[in-house]
Structure formats: C-alpha cells, structure tokens
Design a protein around this motif. Structure first.
Motif, PDB file in Angstrom:
ATOM      1  N   ARG A 190      45.387  52.611  51.514  1.00  0.00           N
ATOM      2  CA  ARG A 190      46.166  51.566  50.837  1.00  0.00           C
ATOM      3  C   ARG A 190      47.630  51.954  50.680  1.00  0.00           C
ATOM      4  N   THR A 191      47.921  53.260  50.688  1.00  0.00           N
ATOM      5  CA  THR A 191      49.323  53.691  50.559  1.00  0.00           C
ATOM      6  C   THR A 191      50.158  53.276  51.769  1.00  0.00           C
ATOM      7  N   ALA A 192      49.501  52.911  52.867  1.00  0.00           N
ATOM      8  CA  ALA A 192      50.221  52.526  54.084  1.00  0.00           C
ATOM      9  C   ALA A 192      50.646  51.058  54.077  1.00  0.00           C
ATOM     10  N   GLU A 193      50.201  50.287  53.080  1.00  0.00           N
ATOM     11  CA  GLU A 193      50.553  48.859  52.959  1.00  0.00           C
ATOM     12  C   GLU A 193      50.300  48.094  54.258  1.00  0.00           C
ATOM     13  N   LEU A 194      49.092  48.221  54.768  1.00  0.00           N
ATOM     14  CA  LEU A 194      48.747  47.594  56.047  1.00  0.00           C
ATOM     15  C   LEU A 194      48.507  46.092  55.885  1.00  0.00           C
ATOM     16  N   LEU A 195      48.988  45.339  56.857  1.00  0.00           N
ATOM     17  CA  LEU A 195      48.855  43.877  56.825  1.00  0.00           C
ATOM     18  C   LEU A 195      47.397  43.446  56.935  1.00  0.00           C
ATOM     19  N   THR A 196      46.646  44.121  57.820  1.00  0.00           N
ATOM     20  CA  THR A 196      45.257  43.692  58.065  1.00  0.00           C
ATOM     21  C   THR A 196      44.282  44.277  57.050  1.00  0.00           C
ATOM     22  N   LEU A 197      44.820  44.989  56.051  1.00  0.00           N
ATOM     23  CA  LEU A 197      43.969  45.465  54.958  1.00  0.00           C
ATOM     24  C   LEU A 197      43.951  44.444  53.815  1.00  0.00           C
ATOM     25  N   LYS A 198      44.883  43.516  53.869  1.00  0.00           N
ATOM     26  CA  LYS A 198      44.963  42.499  52.812  1.00  0.00           C
ATOM     27  C   LYS A 198      43.762  41.561  52.893  1.00  0.00           C
ATOM     28  N   PRO A 199      43.217  41.162  51.739  1.00  0.00           N
ATOM     29  CA  PRO A 199      42.104  40.208  51.753  1.00  0.00           C
ATOM     30  C   PRO A 199      42.569  38.856  52.288  1.00  0.00           C
ATOM     31  N   VAL A 200      41.654  38.132  52.937  1.00  0.00           N
ATOM     32  CA  VAL A 200      42.012  36.881  53.615  1.00  0.00           C
ATOM     33  C   VAL A 200      41.106  35.727  53.206  1.00  0.00           C
ATOM     34  N   ILE A 201      41.725  34.567  53.019  1.00  0.00           N
ATOM     35  CA  ILE A 201      40.991  33.300  52.929  1.00  0.00           C
ATOM     36  C   ILE A 201      41.374  32.493  54.161  1.00  0.00           C
ATOM     37  N   TYR A 202      40.393  32.132  54.967  1.00  0.00           N
ATOM     38  CA  TYR A 202      40.664  31.248  56.097  1.00  0.00           C
ATOM     39  C   TYR A 202      40.597  29.808  55.591  1.00  0.00           C
ATOM     40  N   ALA A 203      41.748  29.137  55.563  1.00  0.00           N
ATOM     41  CA  ALA A 203      41.803  27.729  55.154  1.00  0.00           C
ATOM     42  C   ALA A 203      41.633  26.876  56.404  1.00  0.00           C
ATOM     43  N   ALA A 204      40.435  26.326  56.567  1.00  0.00           N
ATOM     44  CA  ALA A 204      40.140  25.498  57.743  1.00  0.00           C
ATOM     45  C   ALA A 204      40.686  24.100  57.501  1.00  0.00           C
ATOM     46  N   SER A 265      40.252  19.288  43.304  1.00  0.00           N
ATOM     47  CA  SER A 265      41.278  19.223  44.348  1.00  0.00           C
ATOM     48  C   SER A 265      41.267  20.527  45.147  1.00  0.00           C
ATOM     49  N   GLY A 266      41.917  20.505  46.294  1.00  0.00           N
ATOM     50  CA  GLY A 266      42.013  21.710  47.123  1.00  0.00           C
ATOM     51  C   GLY A 266      42.718  22.837  46.399  1.00  0.00           C
ATOM     52  N   LEU A 267      43.715  22.496  45.560  1.00  0.00           N
ATOM     53  CA  LEU A 267      44.441  23.523  44.802  1.00  0.00           C
ATOM     54  C   LEU A 267      43.495  24.254  43.865  1.00  0.00           C
ATOM     55  N   ASP A 268      42.684  23.491  43.115  1.00  0.00           N
ATOM     56  CA  ASP A 268      41.735  24.111  42.186  1.00  0.00           C
ATOM     57  C   ASP A 268      40.768  25.027  42.937  1.00  0.00           C
ATOM     58  N   ARG A 269      40.258  24.537  44.064  1.00  0.00           N
ATOM     59  CA  ARG A 269      39.302  25.333  44.848  1.00  0.00           C
ATOM     60  C   ARG A 269      39.969  26.576  45.442  1.00  0.00           C
ATOM     61  N   LEU A 270      41.227  26.412  45.883  1.00  0.00           N
ATOM     62  CA  LEU A 270      41.953  27.530  46.477  1.00  0.00           C
ATOM     63  C   LEU A 270      42.229  28.628  45.451  1.00  0.00           C
ATOM     64  N   ILE A 271      42.609  28.219  44.236  1.00  0.00           N
ATOM     65  CA  ILE A 271      42.883  29.205  43.187  1.00  0.00           C
ATOM     66  C   ILE A 271      41.603  29.940  42.789  1.00  0.00           C
ATOM     67  N   LYS A 272      40.500  29.197  42.630  1.00  0.00           N
ATOM     68  CA  LYS A 272      39.219  29.843  42.291  1.00  0.00           C
ATOM     69  C   LYS A 272      38.801  30.825  43.378  1.00  0.00           C
ATOM     70  N   CYS A 273      38.993  30.394  44.608  1.00  0.00           N
ATOM     71  CA  CYS A 273      38.659  31.232  45.764  1.00  0.00           C
ATOM     72  C   CYS A 273      39.513  32.508  45.747  1.00  0.00           C
ATOM     73  N   SER A 274      40.802  32.358  45.420  1.00  0.00           N
ATOM     74  CA  SER A 274      41.728  33.499  45.384  1.00  0.00           C
ATOM     75  C   SER A 274      41.360  34.467  44.276  1.00  0.00           C
ATOM     76  N   TYR A 275      41.001  33.941  43.105  1.00  0.00           N
ATOM     77  CA  TYR A 275      40.581  34.797  41.989  1.00  0.00           C
ATOM     78  C   TYR A 275      39.332  35.601  42.378  1.00  0.00           C
ATOM     79  N   ALA A 276      38.374  34.926  43.016  1.00  0.00           N
ATOM     80  CA  ALA A 276      37.143  35.604  43.440  1.00  0.00           C
ATOM     81  C   ALA A 276      37.456  36.682  44.472  1.00  0.00           C
ATOM     82  N   LEU A 277      38.334  36.348  45.424  1.00  0.00           N
ATOM     83  CA  LEU A 277      38.697  37.278  46.499  1.00  0.00           C
ATOM     84  C   LEU A 277      39.343  38.552  45.958  1.00  0.00           C
ATOM     85  N   LEU A 278      40.223  38.380  44.970  1.00  0.00           N
ATOM     86  CA  LEU A 278      40.984  39.515  44.442  1.00  0.00           C
ATOM     87  C   LEU A 278      40.322  40.150  43.213  1.00  0.00           C
ATOM     88  N   GLY A 279      39.164  39.591  42.801  1.00  0.00           N
ATOM     89  CA  GLY A 279      38.464  40.159  41.647  1.00  0.00           C
ATOM     90  C   GLY A 279      39.239  39.977  40.355  1.00  0.00           C
TER      91      GLY A 279
END
Length: 364
Positions: A190-204, A265-279
C-alpha cells in the motif's frame, strides 16, 4: 471519501457525474470534453440524521459528505502519455476508490471511441493502462530496494515482494488480485500507492430498457462476470435516467422511482455501495447546536472516532456516552432512554457501531 469516476471517452461518465452532483459539468458527444477533473461534493443521504434533526430542531444539520471527481476519458497508450494520460493517472492516484463507468448500451447517435459496444474490451483497455502505469512504478521500487539491500539486508524481502508483484502485473492482472502472505506485506504494498490496488465499483451504464430488463442485458452480465473475478462490485445504473431523477423532488421523485420499480436513486445506491466497498459506517452526534453524521472505518474505537470531531477530544478522551439510534427512536427522548438503562458509558476499547449516537466526554 473521494471517489474517482473513470472510463473511456463517451461512456457516460460526465452524464452520471452531472446526475449525482447536479454540478453541471459539461457533457458532449465527443472525446476529451472533460479535460480538468470536475469535482462535486454530495451529501450522504441518511434518514437517521433527518429524524434526529426533526427531534432536536438544531441550529445546524450536517450530513457526511462524498467527493466525486469526474476524470477525463482514458484512451489506449495513456500510461505512455497518450491523450490526457499522465494527468488522468495523477487524478486517479488521489482518490480512495474508483467508479469505473462501462457502456452497456447500443446507440448509433453516441460515438464510441472504439467503434462499437464491448464492455470486456473497454474494461481491459482501462485496466491495462492502469496496470502498465503500476508496473513502471513497481519496477522502480524493485531497483531501489535492491540498491538499499546492499547496505541493509531487510530490504531483500521488499525487493522479493515487489518482484513477485511485477510478474503478476506483467501478466496484465491488477494489483488487487495479487495474494499476499500476510497483513504486513499488504501494508508494504500500500505504500506504493498503486492505481490497480484501489477498490473498484463497475458502474454498468445501461439505457432505460437495459436497466429495466437487467436479467436479459448481456452487456451487464459481462461486467458482472469480470467484477466477480476481481472481487470488485457491480452497480447497474442508467445515467440518462439519473439525470431525469435528479431534476425531481419529493413526491414526484418517489412516483418516478416507483414507476421504474426501484426504491432508491442511483446516487443513494452508489453511496451505499461505496461505503460497503471501503468498509465505512456513520456515527451520529446530536444536540440543539448541531446534529451531524461522521464517517469512520468499521472497527474504529471510541477515542479515534472522537478524533474525527477534534484532535483535542481524542487526546483528552474520558468516556463515550452511547445509545443505539433504534433504541433512541423507540424511547422517543434521551431521558426515557436513560430511564430504561439504554444509554451506556463506554471506554477506550469500545468499537463504535453504525448508527451509534455518541456524546464524548473529555478533558484537555
């Protein structure tokens, strides 16, 4: 929380950004419409905070906030500086998580930079550019660790770890799918601040018909399959529809959502999804002056949660007076909750829970 919205040009990033932030970022049917990242601050919807504000009628109601960054569209060769590559990559590096928007609809009126709709190809293009950028950084890290190891053998393990990661990236795989033997190794990566280490949500990003009939949407199924393999999350969303929702309020908004057969709304779902993703979770502070929601990581202890409010409160922490939000609502008042023994005094080892209403006692 800072979320970066990324994707190929013309997949709906800015349309989605506009819908969820109402920030009015320019949206047009050509690549590189977004050059500098647009930034929008969005209040986190929280019914608990709204209810407390009704009860206390405070001078101020302050929700938790999410920062969305709409980053310029990426093209092949971005890791080598193509398009707006280097600037794009620097913007992603500053985010906590990535919302990767993938086009999941056909429309001859909206130009696709690669000629046609193909979610797997589009995801591969973005991921490969991020992997290539990480690979360059990891290889430099290996070289540096090997040099340092000549004077201090402790760097041999670092060189070995990053060497294995280099091989993993060289196979076109993101760092988040690399398996570490222990938590210390992961902390080192994590000290390397890698781009592909970041958690991802694929918004289809679908059209309206594709959103309503998700089970028949083959493009969405492709995105889900890729996300599952990576341990990422998938969020179906119709950016165009979200724009319409964003323009509505109150009952009109509720009726529109009901017609679509969705509760949020998509915003509400996106925020909930983000909270879950980042713990992440929220705790609440309350009173006549202010009712406020605070965002913390799951597992945060009371003094560190207090530190989110002010460093002095963490430094002089004595105890936390805690009541669960649901208990407070059932009792109706704090006095009634105290009579039933539902307000607890918790010490330094208490782990704050989602929805805890907390009053911190401290002395500096």
């Amino acid at each position: 929380m800072k979320l970066g919205i990324v994707g190929l040009p013309n997949v709906g990033k800015s349309t989605l950004f506009n819908a969820i932030t109402n920030a009015g970022a320019e949206s047009a049917n050509y690549p590189f419409c977004t050059i500098d990242p647009n930034v929008g601050m969005v209040a986190v919807p929280d019914e608990r905070l709204d209810k407390l504000a009704e009860m206390y009628e405070p001078n101020k109601k302050t929700p938790a906030v999410v920062e969305f960054v709409d980053i310029a569209g990426l093209v092949k060769g971005a890791s080598k500086g193509e398009g707006l590559g280097n600037k794009f990559l620097a913007n992603i590096r500053e985010t906590d998580a990535i919302i990767h928007v993938v086009r999941c609809f056909d429309d001859s009126n909206v130009i696709h930079v690669e000629g046609n709709t193909d979610p797997k190809r589009d995801i591969d293009i973005i991921n490969l550019e991020l992997v290539m950028a990480d690979l360059e950084m990891v290889q430099r890290r290996v070289e540096k660790a090997n040099k340092m190891a000549k004077g201090d053998k402790k760097y041999l393990h670092e060189a070995d770890l990053f060497g294995k990661l280099s091989e993993h990236l060289n196979d076109g795989k993101p760092a988040r799918t690399f398996e570490c033997d222990n938590d210390d190794d992961m902390a080192l990566l994590r000290t390397a601040e890698l781009l592909t280490l970041k958690p991802v949500i694929y918004a289809a990003n679908t059209d309206e018909d594709g959103f309503v009939h998700l089970e028949q949407n083959q493009y969405y199924s492709q995105v889900q399959e890729i996300a599952n393999a990576e341990g990422a999350l998938t969020l179906p969303i119709c950016a165009k529809m979200e724009q319409d929702i964003a323009e509505l309020e109150g009952e009109d908004k509720e009726m529109f959502l009901e017609e679509l057969g969705v509760k949020e709304s998509g915003l509400d779902r996106l925020i909930k999804c983000s909270y879950a993703l980042l713990g992440l979770i929220s705790f609440l502070t309350y009173g006549k002056d202010e009712c406020r929601a605070w965002t913390i990581k799951k597992g945060t202890k009371a003094p560190q949660a207090a530190g989110k409010i002010h460093s002095d409160i963490e430094r002089g922490f004595i105890k936390a007076e805690v009541i669960a939000y649901d208990d407070m609502i059932q009792c109706g008042t704090l006095a009634a909750a105290k009579e039933k023994g539902l307000v607890r005094s918790e010490g330094k080892e208490y782990v704050v829970q989602d929805g805890d209403m907390v009053y911190f006692r401290f002395n500096v």
